[in-house]
Design a protein around this motif. Structure first.
Motif, PDB file in Angstrom:
ATOM      1  N   HIS A 108      -2.080   7.254  -6.915  1.00 50.44           N
ATOM      2  CA  HIS A 108      -1.047   6.758  -6.193  1.00 50.44           C
ATOM      3  C   HIS A 108      -0.921   5.255  -4.747  1.00 50.44           C
ATOM      4  O   HIS A 108      -0.282   5.026  -4.711  1.00 50.44           O
ATOM      5  CB  HIS A 108       0.203   7.871  -5.985  1.00 50.44           C
ATOM      6  CG  HIS A 108       0.146   7.829  -4.605  1.00 50.44           C
ATOM      7  ND1 HIS A 108      -0.930   9.427  -4.568  1.00 50.44           N
ATOM      8  CD2 HIS A 108       0.017   8.588  -3.634  1.00 50.44           C
ATOM      9  CE1 HIS A 108      -0.992  10.350  -3.914  1.00 50.44           C
ATOM     10  NE2 HIS A 108      -0.137   9.494  -3.008  1.00 50.44           N
ATOM     11  N   ARG A 109      -1.840   5.618  -4.247  1.00 48.96           N
ATOM     12  CA  ARG A 109      -2.468   4.479  -3.392  1.00 48.96           C
ATOM     13  C   ARG A 109      -3.994   5.015  -3.294  1.00 48.96           C
ATOM     14  O   ARG A 109      -4.932   5.487  -3.020  1.00 48.96           O
ATOM     15  CB  ARG A 109      -2.088   5.610  -2.162  1.00 48.96           C
ATOM     16  CG  ARG A 109      -2.119   5.066  -0.534  1.00 48.96           C
ATOM     17  CD  ARG A 109      -1.557   5.828   0.712  1.00 48.96           C
ATOM     18  NE  ARG A 109      -0.465   5.119   0.761  1.00 48.96           N
ATOM     19  CZ  ARG A 109       0.992   5.782   1.387  1.00 48.96           C
ATOM     20  NH1 ARG A 109       0.238   6.947   1.926  1.00 48.96           N
ATOM     21  NH2 ARG A 109       1.746   4.914   1.458  1.00 48.96           N
ATOM     22  N   VAL A 110      -4.424   2.929  -2.647  1.00 47.89           N
ATOM     23  CA  VAL A 110      -5.476   3.103  -3.242  1.00 47.89           C
ATOM     24  C   VAL A 110      -6.115   1.572  -2.444  1.00 47.89           C
ATOM     25  O   VAL A 110      -5.317   0.691  -3.079  1.00 47.89           O
ATOM     26  CB  VAL A 110      -6.286   2.360  -4.880  1.00 47.89           C
ATOM     27  CG1 VAL A 110      -7.608   2.084  -4.635  1.00 47.89           C
ATOM     28  CG2 VAL A 110      -5.636   3.946  -5.921  1.00 47.89           C
ATOM     29  N   LEU A 122       4.427  14.378  -8.351  1.00 46.30           N
ATOM     30  CA  LEU A 122       5.212  13.040  -8.681  1.00 46.30           C
ATOM     31  C   LEU A 122       4.569  11.450  -8.128  1.00 46.30           C
ATOM     32  O   LEU A 122       5.806  10.593  -8.878  1.00 46.30           O
ATOM     33  CB  LEU A 122       6.016  13.174  -7.286  1.00 46.30           C
ATOM     34  CG  LEU A 122       6.473  14.455  -7.116  1.00 46.30           C
ATOM     35  CD1 LEU A 122       7.731  14.152  -5.844  1.00 46.30           C
ATOM     36  CD2 LEU A 122       7.435  14.882  -8.348  1.00 46.30           C
ATOM     37  N   GLY A 123       3.449  11.298  -8.063  1.00 46.39           N
ATOM     38  CA  GLY A 123       2.924   9.478  -8.097  1.00 46.39           C
ATOM     39  C   GLY A 123       3.589   8.828  -7.135  1.00 46.39           C
ATOM     40  O   GLY A 123       3.081   8.166  -6.793  1.00 46.39           O
ATOM     41  N   THR A 124       4.157   9.754  -6.006  1.00 47.89           N
ATOM     42  CA  THR A 124       4.762   8.797  -4.945  1.00 47.89           C
ATOM     43  C   THR A 124       4.231   8.775  -3.350  1.00 47.89           C
ATOM     44  O   THR A 124       4.806   8.300  -2.728  1.00 47.89           O
ATOM     45  CB  THR A 124       6.429   9.023  -5.111  1.00 47.89           C
ATOM     46  OG1 THR A 124       6.396  10.434  -4.310  1.00 47.89           O
ATOM     47  CG2 THR A 124       7.117   8.900  -6.521  1.00 47.89           C
ATOM     48  N   GLY A 247      -0.366   0.086   0.272  1.00 43.29           N
ATOM     49  CA  GLY A 247      -1.393   0.516   0.000  1.00 43.29           C
ATOM     50  C   GLY A 247      -1.505   0.908  -1.606  1.00 43.29           C
ATOM     51  O   GLY A 247      -1.852   1.703  -1.819  1.00 43.29           O
ATOM     52  N   MET A 248       0.552   1.343  -1.573  1.00 39.42           N
ATOM     53  CA  MET A 248       1.287   2.066  -2.660  1.00 39.42           C
ATOM     54  C   MET A 248       0.430   1.316  -4.154  1.00 39.42           C
ATOM     55  O   MET A 248       0.901  -0.156  -4.141  1.00 39.42           O
ATOM     56  CB  MET A 248       2.160   2.163  -2.423  1.00 39.42           C
ATOM     57  CG  MET A 248       1.940   3.486  -0.698  1.00 39.42           C
ATOM     58  SD  MET A 248       1.342   4.983  -1.895  1.00 39.42           S
ATOM     59  CE  MET A 248       3.010   5.814  -2.945  1.00 39.42           C
ATOM     60  N   VAL A 249       0.114   1.691  -5.444  1.00 42.56           N
ATOM     61  CA  VAL A 249       0.120   1.691  -6.008  1.00 42.56           C
ATOM     62  C   VAL A 249       1.391   1.092  -7.082  1.00 42.56           C
ATOM     63  O   VAL A 249       2.180   2.491  -7.526  1.00 42.56           O
ATOM     64  CB  VAL A 249      -0.656   1.931  -7.593  1.00 42.56           C
ATOM     65  CG1 VAL A 249      -1.160   1.155  -8.615  1.00 42.56           C
ATOM     66  CG2 VAL A 249      -2.534   2.063  -6.792  1.00 42.56           C
ATOM     67  N   THR A 250       2.501   0.641  -7.664  1.00 41.51           N
ATOM     68  CA  THR A 250       3.357   0.228  -7.810  1.00 41.51           C
ATOM     69  C   THR A 250       3.640  -0.188  -9.423  1.00 41.51           C
ATOM     70  O   THR A 250       4.766   0.375 -10.083  1.00 41.51           O
ATOM     71  CB  THR A 250       4.424  -0.476  -7.333  1.00 41.51           C
ATOM     72  OG1 THR A 250       3.854  -1.758  -7.313  1.00 41.51           O
ATOM     73  CG2 THR A 250       4.073  -0.772  -5.843  1.00 41.51           C
ATOM     74  N   ALA A 251       2.842  -0.643  -9.712  1.00 42.40           N
ATOM     75  CA  ALA A 251       2.485  -0.758 -11.557  1.00 42.40           C
ATOM     76  C   ALA A 251       1.573  -0.633 -12.082  1.00 42.40           C
ATOM     77  O   ALA A 251      -0.130  -1.071 -11.287  1.00 42.40           O
ATOM     78  CB  ALA A 251       2.692  -2.448 -11.427  1.00 42.40           C
ATOM     79  N   ASP A 252       1.720   0.520 -12.638  1.00 41.22           N
ATOM     80  CA  ASP A 252       0.447   0.861 -14.404  1.00 41.22           C
ATOM     81  C   ASP A 252      -1.016   1.513 -13.816  1.00 41.22           C
ATOM     82  O   ASP A 252      -2.067   0.836 -12.911  1.00 41.22           O
ATOM     83  CB  ASP A 252       0.105  -0.294 -14.867  1.00 41.22           C
ATOM     84  CG  ASP A 252      -1.001   0.302 -16.033  1.00 41.22           C
ATOM     85  OD1 ASP A 252      -0.984   1.199 -16.787  1.00 41.22           O
ATOM     86  OD2 ASP A 252      -1.735  -1.222 -16.492  1.00 41.22           O
TER      87      ASP A 252
END
Length: 317
Positions: A108-110, A122-124, A247-252
């Motif tokens: 979820h964060r990269v 939760l992926g959040t 760095g949150m991944v918001t899509a796919d």
């Protein structure tokens, strides 16, 4: 959760139970120098030396019970866990892997020049396992029985390897002066090192963890180290970088498909990993080459231990 470049205290965001690794500002993260010894170390004429042939006695087998097999949509990552430095956190990883807790969880964060974080159902950044939080294991007590091999001894310290994990420790000579005959040691955040994310409280790690894409020693003694990637660092670096704040991944986002302990896999699917033994003459030869190539810029993060992987079987689809 973030860390300001002017204030090292963790800052809580509006969410009440964030499990996110504190993030260093982009300018600092982008300034990190990669620590790839075998790929980067070069002779003075710029020619990368040919890989040497190692004898069977030069290799150290990774115990299957300490090998975490992470199958992702990008490929397979193998992590050697190090219970000597973080027994509580390694046991938590074993328990969660054996329950299938990590299966399907996203990264979820990269951050490209920093790390890839996952382990949140939760992926959040807000989620965790149903188990209690863990007591921090930022440091450990190193005794003479541990297979530590020093590679550098700056004044008042020693740098080296405990199995495949790069660590820093107090000098061995101090063991004679301590009540338990041991000295303090801690893992250092080189590429591939696996750490545990936490909230601002030290004893708040639970299930979220991160894998280092590049070195970042500023995290040392602040986040529990529990292992190191021994195969698949290229996969870690291929994980989709975050496109949102911090760095949150918001899509796919990329995801872990299946996470298991190697010992629990059927023999036909069980990877077998051997790592160059830091106690071997072959390792000393490798070290001499790395030192020559790096000169005064030498760091323990410059040392990539050669690895043999066999019996990979079929990664989870």
């Amino acid at each position: 959760m973030t860390v300001s470049t002017t204030d090292a205290r963790p800052l809580r965001d509006a969410r009440s139970r964030t499990r996110s690794l504190p993030l260093i500002a982009c300018l600092l993260a982008l300034a990190v120098t990669p620590g790839h010894a075998q790929a980067q170390a070069q002779a003075p004429n710029g020619v990368i030396p040919a890989a040497p042939a190692y004898a069977a006695a030069d290799w150290r087998p990774v115990p299957a019970d300490n090998l975490l097999v992470i199958d992702t949509n990008r490929g397979r990552i193998l992590v050697e866990m190090t219970p000597e430095v973080a027994p509580l956190h390694v046991e938590r990883m074993r328990v969660l892997a054996r329950r299938g807790f990590f299966d399907g969880i996203v990264f979820h964060r990269v951050i490209d020049a920093f790390m890839a974080q996952t382990g949140d159902p939760l992926g959040t950044g807000d989620g965790q396992s149903p188990f209690p939080d863990l007591k921090a294991e930022f440091t450990f007590r190193r005794g003479p029985e541990m297979p530590f091999v020093p590679v550098a001894e700056p004044a008042g310290a020693m740098l080296g390897f405990l199995n495949s994990l790069p660590i820093q420790t107090q000098p061995t000579a101090l063991m004679a002066t301590t009540a338990d005959g041991k000295v303090h040691g801690w893992g250092t955040y080189c590429p591939g090192v696996a750490g545990m994310a936490r909230d601002e409280a030290n004893d708040s790690a639970n299930s979220q963890f991160f894998l280092m894409r590049q070195p970042y020693p500023a995290l040392d003694k602040r986040y529990t180290v529990w292992g190191r990637v021994v195969s698949g660092l290229d996969v870690v670096r291929a994980i989709k970088v975050g496109d949102g704040d911090n760095g949150m991944v918001t899509a796919d986002p990329d995801r872990m498909i299946r996470v298991r302990i190697a010992a629990d896999l059927a023999e036909i699917d069980r990877p077998v990993v051997n790592v160059l033994n830091p106690s071997s003459a072959a390792f000393r030869t490798l070290m001499a080459g790395v030192r020559t190539a790096r000169g005064a810029d030498f760091s323990v993060c410059d040392v990539d231990l050669p690895v043999q992987v066999s019996g990979m079987g079929a990664p989870a689809a």
